[in-house]
Enzyme design. Sequence first.
Site, mmCIF file in Angstrom:
data_model
loop_
_atom_site.group_PDB
_atom_site.id
_atom_site.type_symbol
_atom_site.label_atom_id
_atom_site.label_comp_id
_atom_site.label_asym_id
_atom_site.label_seq_id
_atom_site.Cartn_x
_atom_site.Cartn_y
_atom_site.Cartn_z
ATOM 1 N N SER A 79 0.874 -1.057 -0.056
ATOM 2 C CA SER A 79 0.016 0.094 -0.012
ATOM 3 C C SER A 79 0.998 1.264 -0.033
ATOM 4 C CB SER A 79 -0.679 0.090 1.280
ATOM 5 O OG SER A 79 -1.983 0.594 1.074
ATOM 6 N N PRO A 80 0.488 2.305 -0.699
ATOM 7 C CA PRO A 80 1.449 3.504 -0.714
ATOM 8 C C PRO A 80 1.488 3.986 0.696
ATOM 9 C CG PRO A 80 -0.690 3.890 -2.103
ATOM 10 C CD PRO A 80 -0.742 2.529 -1.246
ATOM 11 N N CYS B 273 3.608 7.195 2.662
ATOM 12 C CA CYS B 273 4.538 8.511 2.768
ATOM 13 C C CYS B 273 5.616 8.293 3.779
ATOM 14 C CB CYS B 273 3.517 9.493 3.374
ATOM 15 S SG CYS B 273 2.267 10.208 2.398
ATOM 16 N N ALA C 140 2.183 8.410 -1.913
ATOM 17 C CA ALA C 140 1.624 9.503 -2.502
ATOM 18 C C ALA C 140 2.511 10.547 -3.071
ATOM 19 C CB ALA C 140 0.839 10.109 -1.526
ATOM 20 N N GLN D 98 1.574 6.279 -7.326
ATOM 21 C CA GLN D 98 0.421 7.022 -6.504
ATOM 22 C C GLN D 98 0.438 8.331 -6.725
ATOM 23 O OE1 GLN D 98 -0.896 7.498 -2.678
ATOM 24 N NE2 GLN D 98 -2.682 6.422 -3.026
ATOM 25 N N TYR E 47 -7.972 14.360 0.773
ATOM 26 C CA TYR E 47 -6.995 14.975 0.068
ATOM 27 C C TYR E 47 -7.799 15.608 -1.268
ATOM 28 C CZ TYR E 47 -3.369 13.005 2.983
ATOM 29 O OH TYR E 47 -2.715 12.565 3.949
ATOM 30 N N ARG F 299 -7.603 5.280 -5.860
ATOM 31 C CA ARG F 299 -7.986 5.209 -4.407
ATOM 32 C C ARG F 299 -8.982 5.831 -4.001
ATOM 33 N NH1 ARG F 299 -3.983 3.710 0.771
ATOM 34 N NH2 ARG F 299 -4.467 1.641 -0.085
ATOM 35 N N GLY G 128 -0.207 -2.496 4.565
ATOM 36 C CA GLY G 128 0.653 -1.336 4.815
ATOM 37 C C GLY G 128 1.522 -1.553 5.847
ATOM 38 N N ARG G 129 1.018 -1.454 7.050
ATOM 39 C CA ARG G 129 1.818 -1.297 8.374
ATOM 40 C C ARG G 129 2.599 -2.897 8.666
ATOM 41 N NH1 ARG G 129 -3.115 1.100 11.633
ATOM 42 N NH2 ARG G 129 -3.921 0.039 10.040
HETATM 43 C C1 LIG Z 1 3.005 5.846 7.312
HETATM 44 C C2 LIG Z 1 2.050 5.515 6.479
HETATM 45 C C3 LIG Z 1 2.056 6.291 5.424
HETATM 46 C C4 LIG Z 1 0.913 6.344 4.557
HETATM 47 N N1 LIG Z 1 1.044 6.932 3.388
HETATM 48 C C5 LIG Z 1 -0.079 6.901 2.467
HETATM 49 C C6 LIG Z 1 0.183 7.400 1.149
HETATM 50 O O1 LIG Z 1 1.020 7.858 0.681
HETATM 51 N N2 LIG Z 1 -0.963 7.160 0.255
HETATM 52 C C7 LIG Z 1 -2.071 6.505 0.875
HETATM 53 O O2 LIG Z 1 -3.137 6.133 0.055
HETATM 54 N N3 LIG Z 1 -2.295 6.045 2.001
HETATM 55 C C8 LIG Z 1 -1.290 6.032 2.963
HETATM 56 N N4 LIG Z 1 -1.308 5.278 3.891
HETATM 57 C C9 LIG Z 1 -2.525 4.394 4.316
HETATM 58 C C10 LIG Z 1 -1.770 3.039 3.910
HETATM 59 O O3 LIG Z 1 -1.691 2.780 2.607
HETATM 60 C C11 LIG Z 1 -2.955 1.965 4.206
HETATM 61 O O4 LIG Z 1 -4.144 2.495 3.380
HETATM 62 C C12 LIG Z 1 -3.324 2.013 5.557
HETATM 63 O O5 LIG Z 1 -2.176 1.983 6.506
HETATM 64 C C13 LIG Z 1 -4.155 0.889 6.195
HETATM 65 O O6 LIG Z 1 -3.482 -0.532 5.867
HETATM 66 P P1 LIG Z 1 -2.724 -1.218 6.998
HETATM 67 O O7 LIG Z 1 -3.652 -1.432 7.959
HETATM 68 O O8 LIG Z 1 -2.234 -2.399 6.150
HETATM 69 O O9 LIG Z 1 -1.500 -0.293 7.212
HETATM 70 C C14 LIG Z 1 -0.307 5.661 4.921
HETATM 71 C C15 LIG Z 1 -0.097 4.994 6.079
HETATM 72 C C16 LIG Z 1 0.777 4.945 6.939
HETATM 73 C C17 LIG Z 1 0.946 4.047 8.103
#
Ligand SMILES: Cc1cc2nc3c(=O)[nH]c(=O)nc-3n(C[C@H](O)[C@H](O)[C@H](O)COP(=O)(O)O)c2cc1C
Length: 393
Positions: free
Chosen positions: A25-26, A28, A60, A102, A189, A237, A343-344
Amino acid sequence: MAADTKLFSPIKIRGITIPNRIVLSPLCMYSANHGMASDWQFAHLSTFARGKTGLIFAEATAVEARGRITPGCLGIWTDEQADALKPITSFIDRMGCIPAMQLAHAGRKAGTKTPWNGGTPLDDEDRKAGNPSWDIIAPSDIPVAEGWVIPKAMDSNDISEIIQAFADAAARAIKAGFKVIEIHSAHGYLLHSFLSPLANKRNDEYGGDIHGRMKLLIQVVDAVRKVIPEDTPLFCRISAVDGLENGWEIDDSVVLAKKLKEHGVDVVDCSAGGISGAPLFRSNKDGKPMKTNMDRGPGFQVPYSDKVKNEADIKTMAVGVIVDPNQAEEILQSSKADLIAVGRELMYNPFWSLHAAQALNADPEFSMWPEQYKWGVNRRGKLAEFKGVRDGT
Ligand SMILES: Cc1cc2nc3c(=O)[nH]c(=O)nc-3n(C[C@H](O)[C@H](O)[C@H](O)COP(=O)(O)O)c2cc1C
């Protein structure tokens, strides 16, 4: 013999075959220099490629300088910024994974400190440190939360500029080697803020009913689709729900997904929330967590993916607290999504995909592992037989 799983089956979308259904997942990283990728982005993203995550999203990436969340956010509004991403796409490609971009604009959530510095708007302290704030734009002059910058309501010139900025950024991303493009229209956003009746109070053609509020996103989709190759998959997204009273609802997402499909979007990436209060995972200015009516338990956003996929008849990506290989496999087996974004859990364990393949017995011979690791890791089982090495007995 290897088990036959959905999680480790390839998926072809347009001209691109993604080797498995796991997606980074993207995320930042707030570690770019004036929008340019640093060695951090290379180290970060290449780790997931060594870990054989099928589709790897760069964070992103701002389509214009005003669209950065923080001064350290990645950008692709210049050719130099795109060039700096080439070593990353080339490495991901070499590992047999698919590099994805993204494209984003932070809108009224732009111009903030990093999350580890509070995630609140840039202030005098930042200006003195060489990071002044910038002009913030949005559909209406409504700040994201109390105490945040009042954004400028975009006029028709601003709207045309933004559409062009997304198209130019998409063309640069293709030149930089990205094989999948995603338009970020979630988490409060810019593009999401046009969709949501909580942030969009315009009374021109870009506001009003759902069709007016969807108009900018659809124009961005058309502009992007026009400049990327026919065989390049386009993802979008969305925040499937705002999770707030009188906000964007799941039925709106189904309407939107049908429209996105008509305009050449291949996959709807179903996230949620973020329209007001502080960004996801942060607390707002007075330290209180963002209030939504969403329970954030395991797979909490999967029902949105399920509904969008099955009612709009479009491929979807599920995301949000998907941490266990069996959980991921079940989501795919029950046709609630086509791809699983993590993501995490991938930050916690960047080799999650390789370990998931072991857990599901999809790769008993370690054949997914990079050549450089495979022969050694293959013998690791024998090491474990030396009882005492691990448990100290
Ligand atoms: C450190 C961090 C940075 C993130 N950056 C973005 C991002 O750049 N673009 C985006 O769409 N979501 C972003 N998210 C949301 C994640 O892509 C993801 O949707 C969210 O963490 C839920 O998934 P998870 O439970 O597997 O972490 C970010 C989340 C975290 C924790």
